[in-house]
Design a protein around this motif. Structure first.
Motif, PDB file in Angstrom:
ATOM      1  N   LEU A 197     -15.060 -15.525  23.663  1.00 37.62           N
ATOM      2  CA  LEU A 197     -13.606 -15.455  23.596  1.00 37.62           C
ATOM      3  C   LEU A 197     -13.015 -16.858  23.603  1.00 37.62           C
ATOM      4  O   LEU A 197     -12.150 -17.192  22.802  1.00 37.62           O
ATOM      5  CB  LEU A 197     -13.075 -14.634  24.779  1.00 37.62           C
ATOM      6  CG  LEU A 197     -11.580 -14.384  24.820  1.00 37.62           C
ATOM      7  CD1 LEU A 197     -11.090 -13.716  23.552  1.00 37.62           C
ATOM      8  CD2 LEU A 197     -11.243 -13.522  26.028  1.00 37.62           C
TER       9      LEU A 197
ATOM     10  N   VAL B 190      -3.232 -15.346  22.631  1.00 37.86           N
ATOM     11  CA  VAL B 190      -4.241 -14.547  23.319  1.00 37.86           C
ATOM     12  C   VAL B 190      -3.848 -14.459  24.791  1.00 37.86           C
ATOM     13  O   VAL B 190      -3.358 -15.430  25.374  1.00 37.86           O
ATOM     14  CB  VAL B 190      -5.643 -15.183  23.205  1.00 37.86           C
ATOM     15  CG1 VAL B 190      -6.678 -14.384  24.000  1.00 37.86           C
ATOM     16  CG2 VAL B 190      -6.068 -15.268  21.744  1.00 37.86           C
ATOM     17  N   ALA B 191      -4.057 -13.301  25.372  1.00 35.59           N
ATOM     18  CA  ALA B 191      -3.863 -13.122  26.807  1.00 35.59           C
ATOM     19  C   ALA B 191      -4.960 -12.202  27.321  1.00 35.59           C
ATOM     20  O   ALA B 191      -5.433 -11.329  26.590  1.00 35.59           O
ATOM     21  CB  ALA B 191      -2.490 -12.530  27.115  1.00 35.59           C
ATOM     22  N   VAL B 192      -5.361 -12.439  28.558  1.00 36.24           N
ATOM     23  CA  VAL B 192      -6.341 -11.549  29.187  1.00 36.24           C
ATOM     24  C   VAL B 192      -5.725 -10.928  30.418  1.00 36.24           C
ATOM     25  O   VAL B 192      -4.924 -11.552  31.110  1.00 36.24           O
ATOM     26  CB  VAL B 192      -7.661 -12.266  29.552  1.00 36.24           C
ATOM     27  CG1 VAL B 192      -8.372 -12.759  28.322  1.00 36.24           C
ATOM     28  CG2 VAL B 192      -7.450 -13.381  30.539  1.00 36.24           C
ATOM     29  N   VAL B 193      -6.126  -9.710  30.680  1.00 42.62           N
ATOM     30  CA  VAL B 193      -5.710  -8.972  31.862  1.00 42.62           C
ATOM     31  C   VAL B 193      -6.956  -8.731  32.693  1.00 42.62           C
ATOM     32  O   VAL B 193      -7.975  -8.263  32.166  1.00 42.62           O
ATOM     33  CB  VAL B 193      -5.063  -7.620  31.485  1.00 42.62           C
ATOM     34  CG1 VAL B 193      -4.555  -6.908  32.740  1.00 42.62           C
ATOM     35  CG2 VAL B 193      -3.933  -7.818  30.486  1.00 42.62           C
ATOM     36  N   THR B 194      -6.887  -9.047  33.978  1.00 38.39           N
ATOM     37  CA  THR B 194      -8.026  -8.794  34.857  1.00 38.39           C
ATOM     38  C   THR B 194      -7.629  -7.813  35.947  1.00 38.39           C
ATOM     39  O   THR B 194      -6.446  -7.599  36.203  1.00 38.39           O
ATOM     40  CB  THR B 194      -8.538 -10.077  35.534  1.00 38.39           C
ATOM     41  OG1 THR B 194      -7.739 -10.368  36.673  1.00 38.39           O
ATOM     42  CG2 THR B 194      -8.532 -11.259  34.592  1.00 38.39           C
TER      43      THR B 194
ATOM     44  N   THR C 241      -7.755 -13.863  39.804  1.00 40.99           N
ATOM     45  CA  THR C 241      -7.520 -14.098  38.376  1.00 40.99           C
ATOM     46  C   THR C 241      -7.429 -15.594  38.091  1.00 40.99           C
ATOM     47  O   THR C 241      -8.016 -16.089  37.135  1.00 40.99           O
ATOM     48  CB  THR C 241      -6.244 -13.380  37.923  1.00 40.99           C
ATOM     49  OG1 THR C 241      -6.411 -11.971  38.136  1.00 40.99           O
ATOM     50  CG2 THR C 241      -5.937 -13.633  36.462  1.00 40.99           C
TER      51      THR C 241
ATOM     52  N   ARG D 187      -3.183 -17.265  28.349  1.00 40.20           N
ATOM     53  CA  ARG D 187      -2.470 -16.608  29.458  1.00 40.20           C
ATOM     54  C   ARG D 187      -3.394 -15.607  30.153  1.00 40.20           C
ATOM     55  O   ARG D 187      -4.062 -14.810  29.511  1.00 40.20           O
ATOM     56  CB  ARG D 187      -1.255 -15.893  28.896  1.00 40.20           C
ATOM     57  CG  ARG D 187      -0.170 -15.622  29.910  1.00 40.20           C
ATOM     58  CD  ARG D 187       0.532 -16.897  30.273  1.00 40.20           C
ATOM     59  NE  ARG D 187       1.621 -16.703  31.192  1.00 40.20           N
ATOM     60  CZ  ARG D 187       2.888 -16.590  30.845  1.00 40.20           C
ATOM     61  NH1 ARG D 187       3.239 -16.599  29.577  1.00 40.20           N
ATOM     62  NH2 ARG D 187       3.807 -16.442  31.768  1.00 40.20           N
ATOM     63  N   CYS D 188      -3.403 -15.663  31.474  1.00 39.81           N
ATOM     64  CA  CYS D 188      -4.174 -14.727  32.291  1.00 39.81           C
ATOM     65  C   CYS D 188      -3.209 -13.974  33.191  1.00 39.81           C
ATOM     66  O   CYS D 188      -2.386 -14.609  33.858  1.00 39.81           O
ATOM     67  CB  CYS D 188      -5.184 -15.459  33.162  1.00 39.81           C
ATOM     68  SG  CYS D 188      -6.403 -16.401  32.246  1.00 39.81           S
ATOM     69  N   VAL D 189      -3.302 -12.681  33.211  1.00 41.12           N
ATOM     70  CA  VAL D 189      -2.446 -11.882  34.091  1.00 41.12           C
ATOM     71  C   VAL D 189      -3.300 -10.962  34.949  1.00 41.12           C
ATOM     72  O   VAL D 189      -4.373 -10.538  34.545  1.00 41.12           O
ATOM     73  CB  VAL D 189      -1.385 -11.062  33.314  1.00 41.12           C
ATOM     74  CG1 VAL D 189      -0.359 -11.962  32.683  1.00 41.12           C
ATOM     75  CG2 VAL D 189      -2.010 -10.156  32.282  1.00 41.12           C
ATOM     76  N   ALA D 190      -2.793 -10.706  36.148  1.00 40.99           N
ATOM     77  CA  ALA D 190      -3.519  -9.921  37.141  1.00 40.99           C
ATOM     78  C   ALA D 190      -2.984  -8.491  37.186  1.00 40.99           C
ATOM     79  O   ALA D 190      -1.769  -8.283  37.221  1.00 40.99           O
ATOM     80  CB  ALA D 190      -3.362 -10.577  38.511  1.00 40.99           C
TER      81      ALA D 190
ATOM     82  N   GLY E 175     -11.090  -3.386  27.111  1.00 38.11           N
ATOM     83  CA  GLY E 175     -10.512  -3.009  25.825  1.00 38.11           C
ATOM     84  C   GLY E 175      -9.846  -4.209  25.186  1.00 38.11           C
ATOM     85  O   GLY E 175      -9.689  -5.253  25.816  1.00 38.11           O
ATOM     86  N   ALA E 176      -9.506  -4.058  23.917  1.00 37.78           N
ATOM     87  CA  ALA E 176      -8.835  -5.138  23.197  1.00 37.78           C
ATOM     88  C   ALA E 176      -7.810  -4.544  22.244  1.00 37.78           C
ATOM     89  O   ALA E 176      -8.055  -3.501  21.627  1.00 37.78           O
ATOM     90  CB  ALA E 176      -9.849  -5.991  22.426  1.00 37.78           C
TER      91      ALA E 176
END
Lengths: 42, 134
Positions: free
Chosen positions: B4, B18-22, B29, B41-44, B94-95
């Motif tokens: 990624l 692009v952003a990821v969710v954890t 996170t 961007r990373c979001v919790a 998922g994506a």
């Protein structure tokens, strides 16, 4: 039932890694967004 | 995660963010994104509100630890070692590609925990979308 191409993306507010609240829709407002949901470890 | 990060510039070149969710807390996170040097961007989402809103399922035992994932799991373990899982262990990933009108243009619901989306497919989809800047 999974979402499909053509469906509206859900809009949820979540904190980012700085603790600031982010509305997901703000992330795709100006450019398309690739959004990955992770299974993360450590 | 390596792939990624490695393909981030491809996605940007195709006009996307692009952003990821954890599933971790804000602190987990932040630590995860720092550890993996993620510049996007990373979001919790520790309560899984977004996971549920996007209808990401919890996998069965076969999807998480069945034969279909043994070889991939072994490769990953040999390459990266192991670490303590964060979040719900059965929650699948998922994506999604979302256009600037908020419409889904690509969805990936995995068959198992090692079924990852094709970055080539994603770039192909992104190349079809109008962007404000490329």
């Amino acid at each position: 039932m999974p979402l499909s191409i053509g469906d509206p993306a859900p809009d949820v507010e979540l904190p980012d890694d700085d603790g600031d609240d982010v509305r997901l829709s703000s992330l795709w407002r100006h450019r398309p967004l690739l959004l990955f949901f992770l299974r993360h470890y450590g | 995660m390596v792939h990624l990060r490695k393909d981030y510039s491809r996605f940007q070149d195709a006009g996307a963010d692009v952003a990821v969710v954890t599933m971790g807390s804000v602190e987990q996170t932040a630590g995860f994104c720092l550890k993996h040097r993620l510049s996007f961007r990373c979001v919790a989402d520790p309560d899984l509100a977004a996971y549920q809103a996007f209808r990401l399922q919890r996998g069965g035992i076969a999807q998480i630890a069945g034969p279909a994932v043994w070889l991939s799991g072994l490769k990953s373990f040999l390459r990266h070692g192991t670490a303590k899982p964060v979040g719900r262990i059965r929650q699948l990933h998922g994506a999604f590609v979302i256009d600037t009108c908020g419409i889904l243009q690509y969805v990936h619901y995995p068959a198992n925990s090692f079924d990852n989306p094709s970055h080539d497919e994603i770039v192909t989809v992104l190349d079809t979308l109008p962007t404000t800047a490329k």
